[in-house]
Scaffold this active site. Structure first.
Site: not given
Length: 371
Positions: A55, A57, A167, A173, A209, A301
């Site tokens: 992390h 720190e 579209a 589209s 995607l 989307e």
């Protein structure tokens, strides 16, 4: 009220700057930065780069070494107090002999909230909270949403012509916006835990995607989860969205008959949800299910019907609207299907940002009541 100095602000601003370096790579963990200062000099810096690794720190303490003793740590999020994949950072700060810890905000994680501060305080360390808190919240808006609302922060992306069309009537589209805007979308995808679309977008656009920009994917290290809504299981498993062995949440109705190829894939999780009287999914229930899978930021989307459902069911926090310098005509599809017929039903949005991206404009709107 704390009397923070200009130097305090400067060091915390640096910690926030460091935290952003882990923007793509530390999911599903929060983005955190840490700066350790002794006698007016920065002696250690660190940020959380990847889940399961050190992390912020711990990384800053490693750089500071013995100089951490008696120093001040500036941390963008309350140091953790529990054992996860790494030991608690609050205990590491105590062991290093810090004199003072300034944290921008309390950790919203119930496993931590307030407990990290208690560990530090009980050890005699001076602890202060709230310096540049709002800036720190923006680092982890999705993580905060998941911890406090049990749902991801939802960002809906749309691309439209100047006359508000998305579209052609045929469903065509690609491409409304230019190359620069499409590259900008890749950056937003890379920042997200998951990307969601509907069956229509998969069928018409053969959507994958995925993050397709190499340097973004290299930083992120893995593809975002893909979420596909297909109430009546129209997909076969041959579509591009199922390629490359990426994790897919395939959401169908309770009675849908899913393709054997999809059911048999070890990379696809079939999620069954009930449909309401109008044939729509309960999107709030879906968001809660995604939160349980550590989805912080959901990037949507989709076509006009699913986008309209997300808005109508109050499941959108932010709208990213790309407007292209085109006129597509009245027969083209509208931005979103919303069941409004009176001005009183109109939804007011708050404009957060607007900028030119190539030849297009990108508007960033926040919905009223969003986190």
């Amino acid at each position: 009220m704390h009397d923070w100095s200009a130097d305090d602000h400067r060091y915390m601003a640096r910690a926030i700057e460091l935290a952003w370096l882990g923007e793509l790579s530390c999911q599903p963990n929060p983005r955190v930065g840490c700066v350790i200062v002794r006698d007016g000099q920065i002696v250690g810096e660190g940020f959380h780069e990847r889940a399961g690794e050190g992390h912020a720190e711990v990384n800053a303490l490693a750089q500071a070494g013995e100089l951490a003793k008696g120093a001040t740590a500036y941390v963008t999020l309350e140091p953790c107090s529990h054992y996860g994949r790494t030991p608690p950072c609050a205990r590491a700060l105590v062991d290093a002999g810090l004199a003072r810890v300034i944290s921008a905000m309390q950790d919203p994680n119930p496993l931590v909230a307030g407990k990290g501060v208690s560990i530090l305080s009980d050890a005699g360390i001076q602890v202060e909270l709230g310096l540049l808190e709002e800036q720190s919240k923006q680092l982890n808006i999705g993580f905060i949403s998941r911890m406090t609302r049990k749902r991801p922060f939802v960002r809906l992306k749309m691309a439209a012509s100047v006359d508000g069309r998305t579209a052609m009537a045929s469903g065509e589209s690609q491409w409304i916006t230019g190359a620069a805007a499409r590259e900008d979308v890749q950056a937003w995808r890379a920042k997200s835990s998951a990307i969601l679309t509907g069956v229509g977008t998969v069928l018409y656009d053969n959507a994958k995607l995925t993050v397709r920009t190499d340097h973004l994917l290299d930083k992120r290290g893995f593809q975002p989860m893909r979420v596909v809504l297909d109430a009546h299981a129209r997909l076969t498993g041959q579509e591009a969205v199922f390629e490359n062995n990426a994790a897919v949440q395939y959401v169908v109705s309770e009675e849908a008959k899913v393709s054997p190829e999809i059911v048999g894939s070890q990379h696809v999780n079939v999620v069954r949800l009930a449909l309401d009287a109008k044939g729509y999914f309960d999107l709030s229930a879906l968001l809660h299910a995604l939160a349980e899978q550590e989805v912080n930021d959901l990037f949507v989307e989709a076509g006009e019907s699913l986008s309209g459902s997300f808005i109508d069911q109050n499941c959108v926090d932010e709208l990213l609207l790309y407007v292209a310098p085109k006129l597509m005509g009245h027969q083209a599809k509208a931005l979103a299907n919303l069941p409004f017929d009176r001005m009183g039903q109109a939804i007011d949005l708050d404009l957060k940002d607007v900028r030119q991206v190539g030849a297009d404009l990108r508007f960033q709107y926040q919905f009223k009541g969003a986190l």
